[in-house]
Design a protein around this motif. Structure first.
Motif, PDB file in Angstrom:
ATOM      1  N   VAL A 204       0.843  -1.199   0.000  1.00  0.00           N
ATOM      2  CA  VAL A 204       0.000   0.000   0.000  1.00  0.00           C
ATOM      3  C   VAL A 204       0.876   1.245   0.000  1.00  0.00           C
ATOM      4  O   VAL A 204       0.624   2.213  -0.720  1.00  0.00           O
ATOM      5  N   PHE A 205       1.921   1.208   0.811  1.00  0.00           N
ATOM      6  CA  PHE A 205       2.836   2.342   0.895  1.00  0.00           C
ATOM      7  C   PHE A 205       3.619   2.494  -0.414  1.00  0.00           C
ATOM      8  O   PHE A 205       3.880   3.615  -0.861  1.00  0.00           O
ATOM      9  N   ALA A 206       3.969   1.372  -1.038  1.00  0.00           N
ATOM     10  CA  ALA A 206       4.692   1.422  -2.313  1.00  0.00           C
ATOM     11  C   ALA A 206       3.837   2.082  -3.390  1.00  0.00           C
ATOM     12  O   ALA A 206       4.338   2.867  -4.200  1.00  0.00           O
ATOM     13  N   ILE A 207       2.542   1.781  -3.397  1.00  0.00           N
ATOM     14  CA  ILE A 207       1.624   2.377  -4.380  1.00  0.00           C
ATOM     15  C   ILE A 207       1.458   3.872  -4.105  1.00  0.00           C
ATOM     16  O   ILE A 207       1.389   4.688  -5.029  1.00  0.00           O
ATOM     17  N   PHE A 208       1.410   4.227  -2.817  1.00  0.00           N
ATOM     18  CA  PHE A 208       1.356   5.650  -2.453  1.00  0.00           C
ATOM     19  C   PHE A 208       2.598   6.373  -2.959  1.00  0.00           C
ATOM     20  O   PHE A 208       2.512   7.474  -3.509  1.00  0.00           O
ATOM     21  N   LEU A 209       3.759   5.754  -2.783  1.00  0.00           N
ATOM     22  CA  LEU A 209       5.011   6.345  -3.276  1.00  0.00           C
ATOM     23  C   LEU A 209       4.972   6.504  -4.792  1.00  0.00           C
ATOM     24  O   LEU A 209       5.424   7.514  -5.332  1.00  0.00           O
ATOM     25  N   ALA A 210       4.418   5.497  -5.481  1.00  0.00           N
ATOM     26  CA  ALA A 210       4.315   5.555  -6.942  1.00  0.00           C
ATOM     27  C   ALA A 210       3.493   6.760  -7.378  1.00  0.00           C
ATOM     28  O   ALA A 210       3.874   7.483  -8.313  1.00  0.00           O
ATOM     29  N   ALA A 211       2.362   6.967  -6.702  1.00  0.00           N
ATOM     30  CA  ALA A 211       1.496   8.109  -7.029  1.00  0.00           C
ATOM     31  C   ALA A 211       2.230   9.421  -6.763  1.00  0.00           C
ATOM     32  O   ALA A 211       2.115  10.378  -7.540  1.00  0.00           O
ATOM     33  N   PHE A 212       3.006   9.464  -5.678  1.00  0.00           N
ATOM     34  CA  PHE A 212       3.777  10.657  -5.325  1.00  0.00           C
ATOM     35  C   PHE A 212       4.842  10.939  -6.386  1.00  0.00           C
ATOM     36  O   PHE A 212       5.021  12.077  -6.834  1.00  0.00           O
ATOM     37  N   PHE A 213       5.560   9.880  -6.806  1.00  0.00           N
ATOM     38  CA  PHE A 213       6.611  10.041  -7.811  1.00  0.00           C
ATOM     39  C   PHE A 213       6.045  10.502  -9.157  1.00  0.00           C
ATOM     40  O   PHE A 213       6.732  11.169  -9.933  1.00  0.00           O
ATOM     41  N   TYR A 235       6.459   4.247 -12.468  1.00  0.00           N
ATOM     42  CA  TYR A 235       6.379   4.810 -11.119  1.00  0.00           C
ATOM     43  C   TYR A 235       5.959   3.747 -10.101  1.00  0.00           C
ATOM     44  O   TYR A 235       6.381   3.788  -8.943  1.00  0.00           O
ATOM     45  N   LEU A 236       5.146   2.791 -10.545  1.00  0.00           N
ATOM     46  CA  LEU A 236       4.815   1.658  -9.676  1.00  0.00           C
ATOM     47  C   LEU A 236       6.075   0.849  -9.367  1.00  0.00           C
ATOM     48  O   LEU A 236       6.289   0.431  -8.222  1.00  0.00           O
ATOM     49  N   VAL A 237       6.892   0.641 -10.380  1.00  0.00           N
ATOM     50  CA  VAL A 237       8.142  -0.105 -10.189  1.00  0.00           C
ATOM     51  C   VAL A 237       9.091   0.672  -9.282  1.00  0.00           C
ATOM     52  O   VAL A 237       9.735   0.096  -8.389  1.00  0.00           O
ATOM     53  N   LEU A 238       9.168   1.988  -9.470  1.00  0.00           N
ATOM     54  CA  LEU A 238      10.017   2.825  -8.623  1.00  0.00           C
ATOM     55  C   LEU A 238       9.526   2.797  -7.174  1.00  0.00           C
ATOM     56  O   LEU A 238      10.337   2.678  -6.231  1.00  0.00           O
ATOM     57  N   GLY A 239       8.220   2.901  -6.978  1.00  0.00           N
ATOM     58  CA  GLY A 239       7.660   2.824  -5.626  1.00  0.00           C
ATOM     59  C   GLY A 239       7.911   1.472  -4.997  1.00  0.00           C
ATOM     60  O   GLY A 239       8.236   1.370  -3.805  1.00  0.00           O
ATOM     61  N   PHE A 240       7.785   0.414  -5.791  1.00  0.00           N
ATOM     62  CA  PHE A 240       8.023  -0.947  -5.311  1.00  0.00           C
ATOM     63  C   PHE A 240       9.452  -1.113  -4.810  1.00  0.00           C
ATOM     64  O   PHE A 240       9.693  -1.607  -3.701  1.00  0.00           O
TER      65      PHE A 240
END
Length: 256
Positions: A204-213, A235-240
């Motif tokens: 969930v936090f990784a997806i939040f980071l993806a949206a932020f990026f 961005y999903l991959v970067l957040g992951f």
């Protein structure tokens, strides 16, 4: 071993560049002839094709015709080397390391194809999802549960956000083109399911980071390029990977 893992990664990165270019065009990735310059068609000598070093030595230009070489080649090789090194430092020489390496290469190819075409081959998405079940530390039951939970939640979220874009935002901005836009592409769902399989609730936090990026590139794309579509897989991959390697969720819990 750390140095070897990085060198191995950048060498594989050179092959990933071939996949990124040829897979969307349905071209064969194996040829009997050596690599050629896409501009002048001159055969590239082996010492002009050394990962990272040749790009720097040639100053990003073809040795024969002088045409600029895309920065993508250098970036893909560098990212492949860095991820290989980080995975080795985190996992050591284990079976999990092998599966995560293969998954990482698939994710890199998916990310760069999505950046260029805003569409990705379905079979690569399926490969990434299947590999995640071999790379996860969760049991198979937990992994399937997380995959269905994350993908189901995203389908619902996509419906809500798409409804907002098509019916509210389009009227506020008086932009008819928004009436056919979807918030998330179909290709995003398998990647989000993959994130759930490997990270569990931390996904969930990784997806939040993806949206932020994705915020700044999305704004740039909308205002400067007048493009309402933003490829989200990179961005999903970067957040992951940000969450996978640095465990920011735990860090934030400790300090906040």
């Amino acid at each position: 071993m750390e140095v070897f893992s990085f060198i191995f990664g950048i060498c594989i990165g050179s092959f990933l560049n071939v996949l990124i270019i040829k897979l969307p065009k349905n071209e064969s990735i194996f040829t009997k002839t050596r690599s050629k310059c896409p501009s002048c068609n001159h055969t590239i000598l082996w010492y002009h094709n050394i990962p990272l070093f040749s790009y720097l030595f040639l100053k990003a230009h073809c040795a024969y015709c002088g045409v600029k070489i895309s920065f993508q080649y250098f970036l893909v090789e560098l990212l492949s080397g860095i991820i290989a090194l980080l995975l080795f430092l985190k996992l050591g020489l284990t079976l999990e390391f092998v599966f995560m390496m293969i998954l990482s290469y698939v994710l890199i190819v998916l990310s760069f194809i999505d950046l260029k075409y805003k569409a990705v081959p379905d079979y690569l998405l399926l490969v990434a999802l299947i590999l995640s079940f071999f790379a996860t530390n969760f049991s198979m039951t937990e992994a399937f549960y997380n995959a269905f939970l994350f993908s189901g939640a995203v389908v619902l979220l996509n419906f809500v956000i798409t409804f907002y874009i098509q019916n509210i935002k389009s009227k506020l901005l008086k932009d008819e083109s928004l009436k056919t836009q979807e918030a998330l592409g179909e290709g995003d769902i398998p990647i989000i399911a993959m994130i759930g399989v490997i990270l569990g609730e931390a996904g969930v936090f990784a997806i939040f980071l993806a949206a932020f990026f994705a915020i700044i590139p999305a704004i740039y794309s909308n205002i400067i390029k007048k493009d309402i579509q933003t490829p989200f897989i990179p961005y999903l991959v970067l957040g992951f990977y940000t969450e996978y390697f640095f465990n920011l969720k735990t860090f934030i819990k400790v300090f906040f």
